[in-house]
Structures are given as structure tokens and as C-alpha cells.
Design an enzyme around this catalytic site. Structure first.
Site, PDB file in Angstrom:
ATOM      1  N   HIS A 156       8.711   0.739  -0.418  1.00 24.94           N
ATOM      2  CA  HIS A 156       9.163   2.250  -1.282  1.00 24.94           C
ATOM      3  C   HIS A 156       8.210   2.434  -2.414  1.00 24.94           C
ATOM      4  O   HIS A 156       7.430   1.520  -2.904  1.00 24.94           O
ATOM      5  CB  HIS A 156      10.552   2.203  -1.770  1.00 24.94           C
ATOM      6  N   HIS A 203       8.068   3.848  -6.212  1.00 27.09           N
ATOM      7  CA  HIS A 203       8.960   4.555  -7.469  1.00 27.09           C
ATOM      8  C   HIS A 203       8.193   5.605  -7.945  1.00 27.09           C
ATOM      9  O   HIS A 203       7.022   5.658  -8.202  1.00 27.09           O
ATOM     10  CB  HIS A 203       9.135   3.418  -8.518  1.00 27.09           C
TER      11      HIS A 203
END
Length: 145
Positions: A101, A103
Site C-alpha cells: 500500500h 500512504h
């Protein structure tokens, strides 16, 4: 393929509700439930890849291109003063959920967030030694990856 016990797989595939900012066939962008700043979001692939090392190159290009487009929209609409894109790989690097992922952290003057930690200072010999280790067998960084 999604992984049955991965919380981010479940969120990315809509099995767990989220505050979704964007979705397409490969990715979902959601607001982080523990935001570092107002608007902190995550880019999540719908397929499971534990980290950047497992992410196929095409997916990597798409993920960072999406993050760039989203950062532009978020900067405009949230009137933030800057932006951090942060991507952690491995526990020692701060990865707590082992599903790739990115941020996306809007930054505001006075937000109190410190991203990146203390910077050191390297001398030229140390930099050259590290460069040699990384580029061994290649001509001045002109090798193939």
C-alpha cells in the site's frame, strides 16, 4: 488473487466498508482510519502482494501514477501545503500490514508530523563504497535492473 486472512484484501475488494475516494478494476483508494493528517489516504491493490518486491512492474507504475493523480486532486481540494507519499517494506521499515500500500499524506504547515526521521551525513568515500556494492559489475550506474 486476494488472500482470505488479509484485512487490506477485504477492504480493497469491498468486503469491509471504507471511506472510498477512488476505485477501478485494480485499485481502491481509501481514507486511513488512523490518519497522520487530515485527508491521509491509502492506495490498495485489489490483488494481494505483500510488499513492493512482489508487486509486478506494471502494477507498480499504475499504483504510483494513481497516487500522483490523487495527490494533485487532494492538494487542490484540501488546500494542503505539501504532500508525502510513503511506502514501507518490512517490519523494520514500519510496515504493519503486509499487503502493498501507498500512504498519501497531505501536509499542512504546523501539522507536527515528522516523516523520514533524522538525516545523517555521508562522506564521499562512504558514498562511493555503497555505490560500488549496489552497482557491482556495471559501468557507473548504467547497468540493467
Amino acid at each position: 488473487m486476494k488472500k482470505d486472512d488479509c484485512i487490506f484484501c477485504k477492504i480493497a475488494n469491498g468486503e469491509i466498508p471504507s471511506k472510498t475516494l477512488y476505485e477501478d478494476e485494480r485499485f481502491r483508494v481509501i481514507l486511513d482510519l488512523g490518519p497522520a493528517t487530515r485527508g491521509h489516504a491509502l492506495v490498495l491493490p485489489k490483488e494481494h502482494f505483500a510488499n513492493l518486491y512482489e508487486l509486478p512492474e506494471e502494477w507498480c507504475r499504475e499504483a504510483f501514477a494513481l497516487a500522483g493523480r490523487m495527490a494533485g486532486r487532494m492538494t487542490e481540494r484540501l488546500s494542503c501545503d505539501g504532500f508525502n507519499l510513503l511506502q514501507n517494506n518490512g517490519e523494520v521499515a514500519g510496515q504493519t500490514v503486509f499487503h502493498f500500500h501507498i500512504h498519501m499524506i497531505p501536509r499542512y504547515y504546523g501539522d507536527g508530523q515528522i516523516i523520514g526521521g533524522k538525516q545523517g551525513k555521508a562522506d564521499q568515500e562512504e558514498l562511493e563504497a555503497v555505490r560500488r556494492i549496489i552497482c557491482e559489475g556495471e559501468e557507473q550506474g548504467r547497468g540493467t535492473l
